[in-house]
Design a protein around this motif. Structure first.
Motif: not given
Ligand SMILES: [Zn+2]
Lengths: 91, 1003
Positions: A25-29, A56, A60, A64-66, A78, A84
């Motif tokens: 889900i991309v944050r709108p620019k 996602r 943690f 700590r990488k997503w 899985i 990312m």
């Protein structure tokens, strides 16, 4: 409890990870250009399907990488993990 | 009682080692190797408890973890007391004290037994139907129900034992050390797999280890002697770890299993000191082999629950393994060949068998012929219709079964007995398999559920996979394990099996009676006292789903999870409803397989280790100076410092006044600190805070508010620009970890193009805040080389400095509205700098204050505390902090949400100040705020979020959120309390020094 293959660290216990909801889900620019409905679509609407879901996850208590995960929610299998920015694997 | 119940034939019992124990206050003797159950049976004790609902006398029914009846209290009234322990699993030791549960005043005379006479009016769902109405009566009912229910008593004092958790990683886990488990473990270990073999019993070999029958032989040896050699061989394998007394409690996804290892429960109490009692093993296995065996089924007939009625296999185990006869005049009742094995074990020792009642018309096996040869009367095609004897069975009546097995015909015959062994065939123990997500299939021929779909790398072998004959078990184990482990060599050359049993069975779930069903008590779930009648009633009342019938009748809901009777419940449902058995599925088996102690679950996380405490570098000083502490997240924070028996209010009033009149000092080390570096650091802050950061000069500090994407306030704090591309951000104490996580999330996923690096440095620095009109004088004595003039070091700025050659960062920032300094120094020096400040401030009455005073001081200034005055529904606009929201910035987290139709509503709850009509009256935090108390229902406008008595203003002050509060200044509102209504006026939330004169005063 899942055994998750962190793309950076390898297999680790689920207790080291946090789930972070639906992936891709991309944050709108340009949020200011969006109508209330369009913004609400980004902000609130999430899929909750029985079957293949893109999620996602965050290592943690580790690196700590997503990263992204493809999981079958019907049996918790899985199917894939990928970094990312990488394209989801075609099944 | 009689002495001839013990037979000297067992090598598992050490008859040279006599053990005394107490049961219901009477002393008995047993031998080392006995369980409490076998020792009681050897003493002729069958009656051990009362049933849950009807208080019927109940005896030992089984010989293992499936026991529904013989659940007892260990060491009542001692710190080691434990309820609901299965007598069949307790290994006796010197000094064991056990007592019956669920009976008063005694197991022989129990007042609750009256429920048995009342049973016609206590059907399934009786409690649901009767005690629900009227609702106000529930409290009364509950008192009596709880008193007469009660399965055991929980301990009243702390557990003296030690528990721990262990992680185990292995290639192959084998659960169950019966014949198939032993074979699998050997094949696995010998082929190079790191293998763990666990079994809940104290010995290896399962039921085969005591099987000396001539009718089941391997390579012409009895199974027990063949198996003994196998066990001897595997115990020397380096690749194999064996754990006995270890019960797998849970089988989760991805082959993650939990097991309880019992280490001291079999030892006399005085040998347990300083030893770990139980261990929770967290096992991650690459492959799992489940060899959990099967559980013998009882038979369902009228009064099938009397003491002296046992599973036939249990009778065999008691005589073969423990050398104990359960009765002197036995009857066996069966629908298959298993009971004949029991018969042979009894015959060999000369124990009397009065008769065998067999449901089958035709019996054709070597073992049955052998039994008949011993002049034992076999009633073929018969069933037991009733049993007699109150505290112990003494008689049964039998009748002939009709052809279809649905009715009984002919005359009734009575037979004497003091022990009745029942065998209804076998149920594979698929509990762990289904816990793991495995799917079962129903096998019509012998009416069993067996594993079908495996969700992980695992396999079930032996009788838990539905293989019941010795030949099937051995051959299929060899075949499956070779395939499963992908090995060529089975480690076994030839295996010849001789078996005198055949697998024929006549399965009748509910055996017919000459009485109408309403007059019978055929127990399906012994522990919860549910009968076939209850299940039929549930069906008549419209329940169809097995899960609903289970809950309505409580079948399978005891501590044994219905290990014995669940299959019969399913059978009776499908027979009554006229459906096919497989269609209903089964109820869900949930972990743990057998109950776990709380000690095992918590392990070492007890007392001060229950949760992690974080202490500041100055903690010891606070302790030494009588601080009271409060928990903030994981931190222990100094709350207030009472002097001379002050209560909290008095201490806080004194501290607050001192901080404004002269000087106060606060340990602020718990505030989150995030070091931010990189060429895009300023741009990053622009995006995460609501205000603008690009123009902040190096050496300056700025307060920032962070929102969630939904526009709601998330965290706040002061961030300082240390260098061109270097900032230090402070967060709230509780929010530190989440803020760091959120920032990392955006950096990694939304803005990976930004060159920014984050490090948590919360623990690296001690933070000491000195405030008040004399703070400047004090700090100048501690940090001598620093120009503290307003020109050189104005409010909201930062300087690098030194205290005795130790570098420190000093910020002139204020959370109290007073002139104040924050000294940040490497954590190790925190306490000594604090002490320096105290010394320097001695002449100025420097007063340490805690979080409570900090909260009061900031409330006087109307500063919010995120999480106290906000609750994830407050925008900065709601907080009347419009000034901090940049209009110029194109975007920041949460910006777009600030003008959604909902967030721009005028009647949202907004932060206001509240002043009470009576200045001495202090409001309660959380109290509701209303305008009109006559209206019904009263409209709640909001609530009080912070409330204090201000010693500096000499009046009560409060902050609260009120619908449309922004436009209500001066308006009167009401706080309705339990016994009064308090009048308040809406006010400006800044109560003190709105002009900032104190902050900017020339000192
Ligand atoms: Zn990782």
């Amino acid at each position: 409890m899942f055994l998750i293959n962190c793309p950076f660290c390898g297999e680790r216990e689920q207790s080291e990870f946090k789930a972070g909801g639906e992936a891709h889900i991309v944050r709108p620019k340009q949020p200011t250009e969006l109508s209330d409905d369009e913004w609400a679509e980004y902000l609130f609407m999430r899929k909750n399907i029985k079957g293949i879901q893109f999620e996602r996850w965050n290592h943690f208590h580790g690196c700590r990488k997503w990263f992204n995960m493809v999981r079958d929610t019907s049996n918790d299998q899985i199917k894939a993990v990928y970094k990312m920015g990488e394209k989801p694997p075609v099944k | 009682m009689t002495n001839n119940l013990r037979f000297k034939t067992s090598k598992f019992i050490d008859e040279t080692y006599r053990v005394s124990f107490k049961f219901n206050n009477k002393t008995y003797f047993g031998f080392k190797g006995d369980t409490l159950a076998s020792a009681l049976l050897a003493n002729g004790v069958h009656l051990v408890g009362r049933s849950f609902k009807y208080h019927r006398p109940r005896g030992i029914m089984t010989s293992g973890s499936e026991e529904p009846n013989a659940i007892i209290q260990l060491h009542d009234n001692s710190s080691r007391t434990e309820p609901n322990v299965r007598a069949t699993e307790v290994e006796i030791y010197e000094g064991l004290v056990a007592s019956s549960q669920n009976c008063w005043p005694s197991v022989n005379f129990d007042i609750g037994g009256i429920n048995n006479l009342l049973s016609p009016i206590l059907p399934a769902g009786f409690y649901y139907k009767t005690f629900m109405w009227p609702p106000s009566f529930w409290k009364k009912y509950e008192y009596f129900i709880r008193k007469s229910a009660g399965l055991g008593k929980s301990p009243k004092v702390a557990d003296p034992d030690i528990y721990e958790h262990n992680y185990i990683h292995c290639d192959v886990l084998v659960i169950g050390a019966g014949i198939s488990g032993i074979m699998a473990a050997k094949m696995s270990a010998k082929n190079g797999y790191k293998t763990l073999l666990v079994d809940e019993k104290s010995y290896l070999g399962g039921s085969s280890i005591y099987d000396n029958s001539e009718f089941s032989k391997i390579n012409n040896q009895t199974t027990s002697s063949w198996l003994e050699k196998e066990i001897n061989e595997i115990s020397k394998l380096e690749n194999l770890e064996i754990k006995t007394r270890t019960s797998v409690a849970a089988f989760h996804g991805y082959n993650f299993l939990l097991a309880r290892e019992n280490l001291t429960d079999h030892l006399p109490i005085n040998q347990r000191e300083k030893k770990v009692r139980q261990r929770l093993l967290k096992i991650r296995a690459k492959k799992v082999i489940t060899a959990t065996g099967s559980i013998e089924r009882p038979l369902i007939f009228d009064n099938n629950d009397r003491p002296g009625i046992l599973l036939s296999s249990a009778i065999k185990k008691y005589i073969d393994l423990y050398g104990v006869a359960c009765g002197e005049n036995n009857v066996l009742f069966t629908n298959n060949d298993s009971a004949y094995e029991t018969a042979m074990s009894l015959i060999q020792r000369g124990i009397k068998i009065n008769a065998i009642i067999d449901n089958r018309e035709q019996i054709d096996s070597k073992i049955s012929y052998e039994v008949e040869k011993n002049n034992i009367k076999i009633y073929k095609g018969y069933t037991v219709v009733d049993t007699y004897g109150y505290r112990r069975i003494n008689k049964i009546s039998i009748m002939k079964l009709s052809k279809d097995g649905q009715t009984v015909i002919g005359d009734k015959t009575k037979l004497n007995c003091d022990c009745l062994g029942v065998s209804g065939g076998w149920t594979p123990a698929v509990h762990l398999f289904t816990q793991s997500g495995g799917k079962l299939k129903f096998r019509e021929e012998d009416q069993v559920f067996i594993p079908d779909f495996y969700p992980s790398d695992q396999i079930s072998i032996g009788s838990c996979n539905g293989d019941f004959s010795l030949e099937e078990i051995v051959k299929n184990t060899l075949y499956s394990i070779k395939k499963f482990l992908n090995v060529e060599n089975s480690e076994y050359k030839t295996i010849e099996i001789i078996s005198g049993l055949n697998l024929s069975k006549r399965n009748i779930w509910l055996l017919p009676s000459d009485k109408s069903i309403g007059k019978t008590k055929s127990f399906v779930d012994y522990q919860n006292d549910s009968t076939s009648k209850d299940i039929k009633l549930a069906l008549r009342e419209g329940f169809r789903s097995i899960e609903h019938v289970k809950r309505y009748t409580t079948t399978g809901m005891g501590t044994d999870q219905g290990k014995l009777g669940n299959m019969h419940a399913l059978g009776i449902i499908s027979e009554t409803a006229g459906t096919k058995m497989g269609e209903h599925g089964t109820t869900t088996f949930r972990p743990p397989y057998t109950p776990l102690t709380f000690g095992t679950i918590v392990g070492r996380n007890v007392g001060e280790f229950f949760d992690i405490f974080r202490r500041t570098p100055i903690h010891d000083w606070h302790v030494a100076n009588n601080a009271k502490f409060e928990n903030v997240g994981q931190w222990k924070r100094a709350w207030y410092y009472p002097k001379n028996n002050e209560n909290m209010h008095q201490a806080v009033q004194r501290e607050s006044k001192a901080a404004r009149d002269s000087a106060g000092i606060l340990d602020a080390s718990t505030l989150g600190k995030i070091d931010i570096q990189g060429t895009d650091a300023s741009e990053f802050l622009n995006r995460v805070y609501t205000n603008a950061w690009s123009k902040l000069a190096v050496g300056k500090c700025r307060y920032g508010l962070m929102l969630n994407e939904d526009g709601m306030v998330y965290d706040d704090g002061v961030t300082t620009r240390l260098g061109e591309n270097h900032y230090i951000m402070t967060t709230t104490t509780g929010g530190a970890a989440n803020v760091l996580g959120k920032l990392e999330d955006y950096l990694q996923t939304e803005w990976p193009e930004l060159n920014v690096y984050l490090s948590s440095v919360t623990d690296h620095y001690a933070t000491i805040s000195v405030c008040g009109p004399n703070s400047k004088k004090i700090v100048s004595k501690v940090i001598t080389d620093l120009d503290l003039s307003d020109e050189k070091f104005p409010h909201m700025s930062f300087k690098n400095a030194k205290i005795d050659n130790i570098k420190c960062r000093v910020m002139r920032i204020s959370f109290t509205g007073e002139h104040s300094y924050e000294i940040n120094i490497q954590a190790n020096y925190g306490k000594s700098v604090w002490e320096k400040c105290m010394e320097a401030g001695k002449d100025f009455n420097i007063t340490p204050y805690g979080t409570e005073t900090m909260h009061l001081l900031r409330a006087e200034k109307g500063f919010i505390i995120v999480g106290q005055d906000t609750d994830a529904t407050m925008t900065p606009i709601d907080l009347q902090m419009d000034w901090i929201v940049s209009k110029k910035k194109y975007d920041f987290i949460g910006k777009r949400s600030l003008y959604r139709s909902d967030t721009i509503r005028e009647d949202r709850k907004q932060l206001v100040g509240l002043l009470t009509e009576n200045p001495e009256e202090v409001l309660e935090e959380g109290a509701q705020i209303v305008a009109d108390i006559k209206k019904s229902p009263i409209e709640m406008l909001g609530h009080v979020t912070s409330s204090y008595y201000s010693p500096n203003l000499k009046k009560s002050i409060a902050l609260g959120v009120v619908k449309g509060g922004k436009n209500m200044f001066g308006q009167k509102l009401i706080i309705p309390m339990e016994n009064k209504n308090i009048n308040v006026t809406v006010a400006d939330p800044v109560f003190l020094d709105k002009e900032g004169e104190r902050l900017n005063a020339k000192l």
